[in-house]
Every structure is written in C-alpha cells, then in structure tokens.
Design an enzyme around this catalytic site. Structure first.
Site, PDB file in Angstrom:
ATOM      1  N   THR A 133       0.828  -1.202   0.000  1.00  0.00           N
ATOM      2  CA  THR A 133       0.000   0.000   0.000  1.00  0.00           C
ATOM      3  C   THR A 133       0.869   1.262   0.000  1.00  0.00           C
ATOM      4  OG1 THR A 133      -1.436   1.296   1.452  1.00  0.00           O
ATOM      5  CG2 THR A 133      -0.115  -0.365   2.522  1.00  0.00           C
ATOM      6  N   ASP A 134       0.297   2.372  -0.452  1.00  0.00           N
ATOM      7  CA  ASP A 134       1.012   3.658  -0.381  1.00  0.00           C
ATOM      8  C   ASP A 134       1.088   4.171   1.063  1.00  0.00           C
ATOM      9  OD1 ASP A 134      -1.671   4.358  -0.025  1.00  0.00           O
ATOM     10  OD2 ASP A 134      -1.688   5.954  -1.514  1.00  0.00           O
ATOM     11  N   GLU A 135       0.293   3.559   1.969  1.00  0.00           N
ATOM     12  CA  GLU A 135       0.239   4.073   3.343  1.00  0.00           C
ATOM     13  C   GLU A 135       1.563   3.886   4.081  1.00  0.00           C
ATOM     14  OE1 GLU A 135      -3.465   3.386   5.407  1.00  0.00           O
ATOM     15  OE2 GLU A 135      -4.532   3.109   3.519  1.00  0.00           O
ATOM     16  N   TYR A 158      -1.797  -0.435  11.059  1.00  0.00           N
ATOM     17  CA  TYR A 158      -1.938  -1.113   9.763  1.00  0.00           C
ATOM     18  C   TYR A 158      -0.727  -0.843   8.881  1.00  0.00           C
ATOM     19  CZ  TYR A 158      -3.287  -1.584   4.832  1.00  0.00           C
ATOM     20  OH  TYR A 158      -3.297  -1.885   3.493  1.00  0.00           O
ATOM     21  N   LYS A 162       2.292  -3.306   7.378  1.00  0.00           N
ATOM     22  CA  LYS A 162       2.565  -3.475   5.933  1.00  0.00           C
ATOM     23  C   LYS A 162       4.016  -3.063   5.639  1.00  0.00           C
ATOM     24  CE  LYS A 162       0.165  -4.557   3.000  1.00  0.00           C
ATOM     25  NZ  LYS A 162      -0.232  -5.877   2.422  1.00  0.00           N
TER      26      LYS A 162
HETATM   27  P1  NAD Z   1      -9.557  -7.335   2.295  1.00  0.00           P
HETATM   28  O1  NAD Z   1      -9.552  -7.052   3.755  1.00  0.00           O
HETATM   29  O2  NAD Z   1     -10.770  -7.083   1.489  1.00  0.00           O
HETATM   30  O3  NAD Z   1      -9.171  -8.871   2.058  1.00  0.00           O
HETATM   31  C1  NAD Z   1      -8.150  -9.522   2.754  1.00  0.00           C
HETATM   32  C2  NAD Z   1      -8.267 -11.017   2.504  1.00  0.00           C
HETATM   33  O4  NAD Z   1      -7.223 -11.680   3.231  1.00  0.00           O
HETATM   34  C3  NAD Z   1      -9.595 -11.614   2.996  1.00  0.00           C
HETATM   35  O5  NAD Z   1     -10.113 -12.501   2.024  1.00  0.00           O
HETATM   36  C4  NAD Z   1      -9.201 -12.349   4.262  1.00  0.00           C
HETATM   37  O6  NAD Z   1     -10.034 -13.476   4.534  1.00  0.00           O
HETATM   38  C5  NAD Z   1      -7.776 -12.771   3.935  1.00  0.00           C
HETATM   39  N1  NAD Z   1      -6.974 -13.002   5.145  1.00  0.00           N
HETATM   40  C6  NAD Z   1      -6.870 -12.181   6.217  1.00  0.00           C
HETATM   41  N2  NAD Z   1      -6.075 -12.748   7.148  1.00  0.00           N
HETATM   42  C7  NAD Z   1      -5.658 -13.929   6.637  1.00  0.00           C
HETATM   43  C8  NAD Z   1      -4.803 -14.976   7.120  1.00  0.00           C
HETATM   44  N3  NAD Z   1      -4.223 -14.909   8.332  1.00  0.00           N
HETATM   45  N4  NAD Z   1      -4.593 -16.048   6.323  1.00  0.00           N
HETATM   46  C9  NAD Z   1      -5.178 -16.144   5.090  1.00  0.00           C
HETATM   47  N5  NAD Z   1      -5.998 -15.208   4.615  1.00  0.00           N
HETATM   48  C10 NAD Z   1      -6.233 -14.112   5.368  1.00  0.00           C
HETATM   49  O7  NAD Z   1      -8.286  -6.542   1.724  1.00  0.00           O
HETATM   50  P2  NAD Z   1      -8.112  -5.808   0.323  1.00  0.00           P
HETATM   51  O8  NAD Z   1      -8.636  -4.443   0.441  1.00  0.00           O
HETATM   52  O9  NAD Z   1      -8.588  -6.706  -0.748  1.00  0.00           O
HETATM   53  O10 NAD Z   1      -6.521  -5.702   0.277  1.00  0.00           O
HETATM   54  C11 NAD Z   1      -5.742  -6.771  -0.275  1.00  0.00           C
HETATM   55  C12 NAD Z   1      -4.272  -6.397  -0.188  1.00  0.00           C
HETATM   56  O11 NAD Z   1      -4.040  -5.199  -0.906  1.00  0.00           O
HETATM   57  C13 NAD Z   1      -3.803  -6.140   1.243  1.00  0.00           C
HETATM   58  O12 NAD Z   1      -2.505  -6.682   1.358  1.00  0.00           O
HETATM   59  C14 NAD Z   1      -3.781  -4.623   1.356  1.00  0.00           C
HETATM   60  O13 NAD Z   1      -2.799  -4.202   2.263  1.00  0.00           O
HETATM   61  C15 NAD Z   1      -3.425  -4.242  -0.069  1.00  0.00           C
HETATM   62  N6  NAD Z   1      -3.931  -2.900  -0.505  1.00  0.00           N
HETATM   63  C16 NAD Z   1      -5.236  -2.569  -0.325  1.00  0.00           C
HETATM   64  C17 NAD Z   1      -5.697  -1.332  -0.785  1.00  0.00           C
HETATM   65  C18 NAD Z   1      -7.145  -0.928  -0.644  1.00  0.00           C
HETATM   66  O14 NAD Z   1      -7.495   0.217  -0.967  1.00  0.00           O
HETATM   67  N7  NAD Z   1      -8.045  -1.801  -0.226  1.00  0.00           N
HETATM   68  C19 NAD Z   1      -4.813  -0.458  -1.403  1.00  0.00           C
HETATM   69  C20 NAD Z   1      -3.468  -0.845  -1.568  1.00  0.00           C
HETATM   70  C21 NAD Z   1      -3.045  -2.081  -1.118  1.00  0.00           C
HETATM   71  P1  TYD Z   2     -10.683   4.112   4.461  1.00  0.00           P
HETATM   72  O1  TYD Z   2     -11.623   3.700   3.393  1.00  0.00           O
HETATM   73  O2  TYD Z   2     -10.768   3.450   5.801  1.00  0.00           O
HETATM   74  O3  TYD Z   2      -9.214   3.963   3.848  1.00  0.00           O
HETATM   75  P2  TYD Z   2      -7.778   4.446   4.449  1.00  0.00           P
HETATM   76  O4  TYD Z   2      -7.945   4.948   5.813  1.00  0.00           O
HETATM   77  O5  TYD Z   2      -6.978   3.187   4.402  1.00  0.00           O
HETATM   78  O6  TYD Z   2      -7.309   5.490   3.494  1.00  0.00           O
HETATM   79  O7  TYD Z   2     -10.845   5.669   4.680  1.00  0.00           O
HETATM   80  C1  TYD Z   2     -10.657   6.578   3.615  1.00  0.00           C
HETATM   81  C2  TYD Z   2     -10.756   7.980   4.191  1.00  0.00           C
HETATM   82  O8  TYD Z   2     -12.100   8.225   4.628  1.00  0.00           O
HETATM   83  C3  TYD Z   2      -9.877   8.214   5.402  1.00  0.00           C
HETATM   84  O9  TYD Z   2      -9.374   9.549   5.357  1.00  0.00           O
HETATM   85  C4  TYD Z   2     -10.810   8.052   6.579  1.00  0.00           C
HETATM   86  C5  TYD Z   2     -12.141   8.552   6.032  1.00  0.00           C
HETATM   87  N1  TYD Z   2     -13.370   7.908   6.573  1.00  0.00           N
HETATM   88  C6  TYD Z   2     -14.417   8.704   7.035  1.00  0.00           C
HETATM   89  O10 TYD Z   2     -14.336   9.958   7.019  1.00  0.00           O
HETATM   90  N2  TYD Z   2     -15.540   8.098   7.492  1.00  0.00           N
HETATM   91  C7  TYD Z   2     -15.660   6.744   7.527  1.00  0.00           C
HETATM   92  O11 TYD Z   2     -16.718   6.226   7.991  1.00  0.00           O
HETATM   93  C8  TYD Z   2     -14.585   5.930   7.041  1.00  0.00           C
HETATM   94  C9  TYD Z   2     -14.677   4.428   7.072  1.00  0.00           C
HETATM   95  C10 TYD Z   2     -13.443   6.563   6.562  1.00  0.00           C
END
Ligand code: NAD
Ligand code: TYD
Length: 352
Positions: A133-135, A158, A162
């Site tokens: 992630t970019d975070e 989080y 990561k």
């Molecule tokens: P998500 O929470 O929707 O899905 C995570 C998946 O991992 C789920 O299916 C869960 O069951 C599985 N999981 C969790 N713990 C586990 C374990 N101990 N063993 C096996 N499986 C397990 O997450 P997402 O949003 O799809 O993100 C996927 C990846 O991409 C993550 O690594 C996240 O850090 C990265 N990412 C997410 C975003 C975003 O905006 N959502 C952006 C950049 C990177």
């Molecule tokens: P989120 O979707 O949790 O992603 P991340 O924190 O990983 O970027 O949140 C996106 C942005 O929205 C973040 O600045 C927090 C804000 N946010 C709210 O203002 N209200 C909400 O209910 C949630 C879930 C997030």
C-alpha cells in the site's frame, strides 16, 4: 495439474482486491493453475468468486497464513511456482482497536510465505509478488507525491505492519536472492468492496438513508483507483516488472473525503430519483480518527514509463459503475454483513 504453465498461489483471493486478481488471472490465463489460499475472515467471502469457482484451473484452500505448516502443505500439494500475496488485515480503524492481529497476519504470515517460497524454489523461474500500500510512506502535506524512493514513514498500526512486511520482502531478495516484486497502490474502490471502508460504507448508508460519518473536517485527501485497474497493474508487474523492484500504482485522482462524499450523494440522488441535496443532508461530522494521515498521492510514472500501464477509466466512470453494482447486488451486501457466507462456504466446500 502438471500441464499448467504456472501454478500460482494467490493469498487473500476471497477478499476485495484478491477476488478481482483471481478472476482476471483465471480468465486471461487458462494455462495457469490459480490456488486461492484464504482464511475467510470477516473480509473474505467466497461469494466474491461465484462466477469462476467451477473453472478447471481454479482451486480453493482455506488456510491461515500464520500457520507455517499449512502454508508448507499448500506449496507441496500444488507444486507452487509463484505467489501473489494479498492476504492481510486491511482496515486502519480495526488496527487502531487491535494491532496484534495485524502483526500476526501481515508480518508473521508474510514471513511464513517468504520462508516457504525460499525453501521450495531452489532453481527455475519464479515470482513472489507482494501487494502493498502507499500508506507505508506516511502522510503528505499539500504538495508532493509518493515515489518509489520516498522513505517509509508508517503512522498507523496497519501501515506499520505493511511496512514491516515490505522490508522482509526486500530482505529476502537481498539476502537469499528470492525473486520478489512489489507494488504499492493507492486507495481502491469498486465492486465486492466490504462495506466498512469509506466508499462502500457511504453507498450503503446513502441507499438506506443512514447518517454518513465524516471523520474530522473531511479535508483528508486520498488518491482513488478502480480495483480492476489495480488488478491489471498487478498482472502487468507480475509478468513484466523487474525482480527486486517496487512499483507505485495510482490514478492521479485526489479527492478530499468531503468532496468525494458530496459527489457520491449527488450521483446517488440522480440514480435513486431523489431530490438534489436529499442524500447530502445525511452527512454527519464525527470525531476524527486517531493519527489520521492527511494526504496520500501516488506518482505512478515508473509503472507507466517502464511497463506502459495506465488506468483504463476515469473516477467518475468507475464510481458510477460501482454504485450500479452495489444497487443491483443487495443480496451480496446482506450476505457479507450477516455472516451467512460462512454457511455458504460449508455448503460449497464442506466436503472437500
Ligand atoms: P480485504 O480485507 O478485502 O481482504 C483480505 C483477505 O485476506 C480476505 O479474504 C481475508 O479473509 C484474507 N486473510 C486475512 N487474514 C488472513 C490470514 N491470516 N490467512 C489467510 N488469509 C487471510 O483486503 P483488500 O482491500 O482486498 O486488500 C488486499 C491487499 O491489498 C492487502 O494486502 C492490502 O494491504 C493491499 N492494498 C489494499 C488497498 C485498498 O485500498 N483496499 C490499497 C493498496 C493495497
Ligand atoms: P478508508 O476507506 O478506511 O481507507 P484508508 O484509511 O486506508 O485510506 O478511509 C478513507 C478515508 O475516509 C480516510 O481519510 C478516513 C475517512 N473515513 C471517514 O471519514 N468516514 C468513515 O466512515 C470511514 C470508514 C473513513
């Protein structure tokens, strides 16, 4: 099984992004075996993959990556040639409530996978693609973009977990020559997004006329990318990215949270036939998130210049498709939020 060109372990394939990656690979590469390894936490849902679960090149294994023995067994059972690692605890608010689950899955689980890949891949053509992630780069001020050279400065449990996993990935490359690739992506949105993150939560609450909680002043900025464009970037980097390199993925698409929610309200007023402004009246400012990162913004020029990747659609198009998907898939929302998908799993996979 042995006739497949690659046998790829996709971890977290039942989650939001993972399910899009699994679907894309299954459809584009019938000559690859895709083994989806997922613990099925609250965020993982086999209902995300109903359209592909019967394909001949798909397998599912319910495992916890924190369990080293289980990881080893899956590697051996399928003679895994490559890994695309997405499994993670992914929600910042949950990490603030309880960081240890994030340490276990995101750090220990990742090292289990790296160690197992290292022990199994003595020679040959392999890729361990770590999805991050970019975070990990921390929080930006008003200007500037995250590049691959930006120093890591994680600020939430989080992002700290990561960042730690990213460091282990690079340590395995430098120390053991493990063939790793890494991608760091901005915030995703799209279909099958668990309704606890900002966009799916707001869509759900607008639809059901519930309050729309905006943290702090709503002036935090995120850089949004359509999940299918992230999946296409992962496909590109997995095949063509350089070993030992990381690639930033993003859409040059920055919105403050309040701008975004107002836009979504307007869009949904139109789609639901409501009066303009009706949904925006649900906006409710609430206490800010602890340590709330101000701004994320990605410079994806390395990925574009080296590998020719670009987002395929605009944010407005992607958001419109996403809202349409949620409005016509109420059953999915009910299933993932009620916990009944666990019963679904027993029915679909109970005997296997
Ligand atoms: P998500 O929470 O929707 O899905 C995570 C998946 O991992 C789920 O299916 C869960 O069951 C599985 N999981 C969790 N713990 C586990 C374990 N101990 N063993 C096996 N499986 C397990 O997450 P997402 O949003 O799809 O993100 C996927 C990846 O991409 C993550 O690594 C996240 O850090 C990265 N990412 C997410 C975003 C975003 O905006 N959502 C952006 C950049 C990177
Ligand atoms: P989120 O979707 O949790 O992603 P991340 O924190 O990983 O970027 O949140 C996106 C942005 O929205 C973040 O600045 C927090 C804000 N946010 C709210 O203002 N209200 C909400 O209910 C949630 C879930 C997030």
């Amino acid at each position: 099984m042995d006739n497949f060109d690659r046998r790829i372990l996709v971890t977290g394939g039942a989650g939001f992004i993972g399910s899009h990656v699994v679907r894309r690979l299954l459809k584009n590469y019938p000559n690859y075996l895709i083994v989806n390894a997922d613990k099925l936490t609250y965020a993982g849902n086999l209902a995300n993959l109903t359209d592909v679960q019967k394909l001949k090149n798909y397998r599912f294994e319910k495992i916890d990556i924190v369990n080293l023995q289980a990881v080893k067994e899956v590697f051996q059972k399928y003679h895994i040639t490559d890994v695309i690692h997405l499994a993670a605890e992914s929600h910042v608010d949950r990490s603030i409530e309880g960081p240890m689950e994030f340490v276990m899955t995101n750090v220990v689980g990742s090292v289990n996978l790296l160690q197992t890949a290292k022990d199994n891949w003595k020679s040959g053509d392999h890729v361990f693609h770590h999805v991050s992630t970019d975070e990990v780069y921390g929080s930006l001020g008003h200007t500037g973009l995250f590049t691959e050279k930006t120093s890591y400065d994680p600020r939430s449990p989080y992002s700290a977990s990561k960042a730690s996993s990213d460091h282990f990935v690079m340590a395995f490359y430098h120390t053991y020559n493990l063939p790793v690739k890494m991608s760091n992506c901005s915030n995703n949105y799209g279909s099958h997004h668990f309704p606890e993150k900002l966009i799916p939560l707001m869509i759900h609450n607008i639809q059901h006329k519930k309050p729309l909680p905006i943290y702090g002043k709503g002036d935090n900025i995120r850089d949004w990318l359509w999940v299918e464009d992230h999946a296409s970037a992962i496909e590109t980097i997995f095949h063509h990215g350089r070993i030992g390199e990381s690639y930033n993925v993003g859409g040059l698409n920055e919105w403050t949270n309040i701008e975004l929610v107002n836009y979504l309200c307007q869009l949904m007023d139109e789609k639901l036939g409501r009066n303009n402004g009706e949904s925006a009246s649900l906006i409710t400012y609430v206490t800010d998130r602890a340590g709330h990162d101000k701004r994320y913004a990605i410079d994806a020029s390395k990925l574009e210049n080296e590998l020719g990747w670009k987002p395929s659609i605009t944010f407005e198009e992607g958001l419109s498709k996403t809202v349409d998907w949620f409005l016509s898939n109420q059953e999915w929302v009910d299933k993932v939020t009620s916990g009944s998908y666990k019963e679904y799993y027993e029915i679909m996979y109970g005997g296997r």
